[in-house]
Design an enzyme around this catalytic site. Structure first.
Site, PDB file in Angstrom:
ATOM      1  N   LYS A  13      -3.540 -14.119   9.301  1.00 20.35           N
ATOM      2  CA  LYS A  13      -3.031 -13.238  10.373  1.00 20.35           C
ATOM      3  C   LYS A  13      -4.107 -12.237  10.803  1.00 20.35           C
ATOM      4  O   LYS A  13      -4.242 -11.928  11.975  1.00 20.35           O
ATOM      5  CB  LYS A  13      -1.774 -12.476   9.899  1.00 20.35           C
ATOM      6  CG  LYS A  13      -0.606 -13.379   9.543  1.00 20.35           C
ATOM      7  CD  LYS A  13       0.661 -12.595   9.236  1.00 20.35           C
ATOM      8  CE  LYS A  13       0.590 -11.783   7.964  1.00 20.35           C
ATOM      9  NZ  LYS A  13       0.432 -12.568   6.728  1.00 20.35           N
ATOM     10  N   ARG A  87       8.679  -7.595   8.435  1.00 23.00           N
ATOM     11  CA  ARG A  87       8.654  -8.523   7.304  1.00 23.00           C
ATOM     12  C   ARG A  87      10.058  -8.797   6.784  1.00 23.00           C
ATOM     13  O   ARG A  87      10.233  -9.550   5.830  1.00 23.00           O
ATOM     14  CB  ARG A  87       7.827  -7.925   6.180  1.00 23.00           C
ATOM     15  CG  ARG A  87       6.399  -8.462   6.100  1.00 23.00           C
ATOM     16  CD  ARG A  87       5.718  -7.783   4.942  1.00 23.00           C
ATOM     17  NE  ARG A  87       4.623  -8.526   4.409  1.00 23.00           N
ATOM     18  CZ  ARG A  87       3.350  -8.337   4.753  1.00 23.00           C
ATOM     19  NH1 ARG A  87       3.037  -7.487   5.691  1.00 23.00           N
ATOM     20  NH2 ARG A  87       2.405  -9.016   4.159  1.00 23.00           N
ATOM     21  N   ARG A 121     -10.794 -14.895  -0.725  1.00 19.92           N
ATOM     22  CA  ARG A 121     -10.857 -13.805   0.259  1.00 19.92           C
ATOM     23  C   ARG A 121     -11.560 -12.569  -0.326  1.00 19.92           C
ATOM     24  O   ARG A 121     -11.302 -12.176  -1.449  1.00 19.92           O
ATOM     25  CB  ARG A 121      -9.429 -13.443   0.672  1.00 19.92           C
ATOM     26  CG  ARG A 121      -9.332 -12.311   1.641  1.00 19.92           C
ATOM     27  CD  ARG A 121      -8.070 -12.345   2.415  1.00 19.92           C
ATOM     28  NE  ARG A 121      -6.859 -12.076   1.637  1.00 19.92           N
ATOM     29  CZ  ARG A 121      -5.652 -12.008   2.179  1.00 19.92           C
ATOM     30  NH1 ARG A 121      -5.494 -12.235   3.466  1.00 19.92           N
ATOM     31  NH2 ARG A 121      -4.594 -11.747   1.441  1.00 19.92           N
ATOM     32  N   ARG A 151      -9.262  -8.010  -2.838  1.00 16.87           N
ATOM     33  CA  ARG A 151      -8.124  -7.103  -2.734  1.00 16.87           C
ATOM     34  C   ARG A 151      -7.343  -7.169  -4.040  1.00 16.87           C
ATOM     35  O   ARG A 151      -7.147  -8.265  -4.571  1.00 16.87           O
ATOM     36  CB  ARG A 151      -7.221  -7.567  -1.581  1.00 16.87           C
ATOM     37  CG  ARG A 151      -7.347  -6.740  -0.344  1.00 16.87           C
ATOM     38  CD  ARG A 151      -6.619  -7.355   0.808  1.00 16.87           C
ATOM     39  NE  ARG A 151      -5.188  -7.549   0.597  1.00 16.87           N
ATOM     40  CZ  ARG A 151      -4.359  -7.972   1.543  1.00 16.87           C
ATOM     41  NH1 ARG A 151      -4.804  -8.231   2.744  1.00 16.87           N
ATOM     42  NH2 ARG A 151      -3.073  -8.141   1.288  1.00 16.87           N
ATOM     43  N   ARG A 162       3.892 -12.363  -4.014  1.00 18.32           N
ATOM     44  CA  ARG A 162       3.931 -12.081  -2.573  1.00 18.32           C
ATOM     45  C   ARG A 162       4.457 -13.299  -1.807  1.00 18.32           C
ATOM     46  O   ARG A 162       5.176 -13.167  -0.817  1.00 18.32           O
ATOM     47  CB  ARG A 162       2.539 -11.681  -2.065  1.00 18.32           C
ATOM     48  CG  ARG A 162       2.135 -10.300  -2.573  1.00 18.32           C
ATOM     49  CD  ARG A 162       0.648 -10.041  -2.420  1.00 18.32           C
ATOM     50  NE  ARG A 162       0.218 -10.072  -1.038  1.00 18.32           N
ATOM     51  CZ  ARG A 162      -1.004 -10.447  -0.647  1.00 18.32           C
ATOM     52  NH1 ARG A 162      -1.905 -10.838  -1.522  1.00 18.32           N
ATOM     53  NH2 ARG A 162      -1.319 -10.438   0.622  1.00 18.32           N
TER      54      ARG A 162
HETATM   55  P1  AMP Z   1      -0.753  -7.514   4.201  1.00 24.38           P
HETATM   56  O1  AMP Z   1      -2.087  -6.864   4.344  1.00 24.38           O
HETATM   57  O2  AMP Z   1      -0.042  -7.677   5.504  1.00 24.38           O
HETATM   58  O3  AMP Z   1      -0.812  -8.765   3.379  1.00 24.38           O
HETATM   59  O4  AMP Z   1       0.166  -6.478   3.371  1.00 24.38           O
HETATM   60  C1  AMP Z   1      -0.168  -6.084   2.052  1.00 24.38           C
HETATM   61  C2  AMP Z   1       1.031  -5.468   1.391  1.00 24.38           C
HETATM   62  O5  AMP Z   1       1.431  -4.284   2.090  1.00 24.38           O
HETATM   63  C3  AMP Z   1       2.270  -6.342   1.348  1.00 24.38           C
HETATM   64  O6  AMP Z   1       2.261  -7.270   0.277  1.00 24.38           O
HETATM   65  C4  AMP Z   1       3.377  -5.277   1.176  1.00 24.38           C
HETATM   66  O7  AMP Z   1       3.423  -4.805  -0.166  1.00 24.38           O
HETATM   67  C5  AMP Z   1       2.854  -4.133   2.051  1.00 24.38           C
HETATM   68  N1  AMP Z   1       3.384  -4.269   3.432  1.00 24.38           N
HETATM   69  C6  AMP Z   1       2.687  -4.552   4.558  1.00 24.38           C
HETATM   70  N2  AMP Z   1       3.503  -4.616   5.624  1.00 24.38           N
HETATM   71  C7  AMP Z   1       4.752  -4.376   5.163  1.00 24.38           C
HETATM   72  C8  AMP Z   1       6.045  -4.323   5.774  1.00 24.38           C
HETATM   73  N3  AMP Z   1       6.221  -4.570   7.076  1.00 24.38           N
HETATM   74  N4  AMP Z   1       7.105  -4.039   4.978  1.00 24.38           N
HETATM   75  C9  AMP Z   1       6.957  -3.797   3.666  1.00 24.38           C
HETATM   76  N5  AMP Z   1       5.795  -3.847   3.019  1.00 24.38           N
HETATM   77  C10 AMP Z   1       4.677  -4.130   3.756  1.00 24.38           C
END
Ligand code: AMP
Length: 211
Positions: A13, A87, A121, A151, A162
């Site tokens: 994404k 999400r 990554r 990360r 996740r």
């Molecule tokens: P990402 O970088 O989008 O993979 O997000 C990393 C982490 O941030 C996710 O695994 C969640 O713990 C948190 N996170 C990001 N966006 C959301 C969201 N819309 N709702 C809840 N947690 C989020």
């Protein structure tokens, strides 16, 4: 125009968002990035957010919504990509009362590739640019010239959690947005993904390049 990007962790994404931002002038809002920024700042909020992220769980929606609203208010009237939000169905319903979602792009990658991609990554601790194993084989950020890191939540066990969270909480959004969804296959070479993004941008969204 407001675009929502859906997809499993590691589906790409961020990569798709970056491309749309650089080529078509979108503002990229990543709620994951906002969370990581708050962790880096080591605020009380950041510490709380870290507890959820480091277990592979979702951060409570009220926290995320607050972060999102602040970003949206800074970028009123611009073309926006929402990466990682919504999400959950609840978040999608909350979003509906804030902005109109024009299109939802589902970035699709088979499960067999996801964990491999997550394991490879790397991210720049300074500018947050994300690299796959092939983009920066030297392990150095091409912008900042410093060592890339993994990360914390890309650890294989956290990544598996996740993915489970994605299945239960986020996947139902595919049906929720069924009238707006466009699938983008990101399982092949970068050039194929770029071709697919351009086809959607120019053919479906009727966008012009800003480059
Ligand atoms: P990402 O970088 O989008 O993979 O997000 C990393 C982490 O941030 C996710 O695994 C969640 O713990 C948190 N996170 C990001 N966006 C959301 C969201 N819309 N709702 C809840 N947690 C989020």
């Amino acid at each position: 125009m407001n675009i929502v990007l859906l997809g499993k962790p590691g589906a790409g994404k961020g990569y798709v968002s970056d491309y749309l931002k650089n080529k078509y002038g979108f503002v990229h809002i990543s709620t994951g990035e906002l969370c990581r920024k708050s962790i880096k700042e080591n605020t009380e909020l950041g510490k709380l957010v870290d507890e959820y992220i480091s277990r592979g769980n979702l951060v409570p929606s009220n926290i995320i919504l607050e972060m999102l609203k602040q970003e949206l208010s800074k970028n009123q009237g611009k073309n926006i990509i929402l990466d990682g939000f919504p999400r959950t169905i609840d978040q999608a319903e909350a979003l509906q009362s804030i902005v109109n979602v024009d299109v939802v792009i589902e970035v699709d990658v088979p499960d067999s590739l996801i964990l491999k991609r997550i394991a490879g990554r790397r991210v720049c601790p300074t500018c947050s640019k994300v690299y796959s194993r092939n983009d920066a084989p030297s392990g150095i950020c091409l912008n900042c010239n410093i060592k890339l890191v993994a990360r914390k939540d890309d650890d294989v066990n956290i990544a598996k959690q996740r993915l489970k969270t994605y299945e239960t909480e986020t996947k139902p959004l595919i049906d929720y947005y069924k009238d707006k969804i466009i699938k983008l296959d990101n399982s092949g070479a970068f050039k194929d993904t770029i071709f697919a993004i351009d086809s959607i941008a120019k053919g479906v969204l009727k966008l012009g390049e800003t480059l």
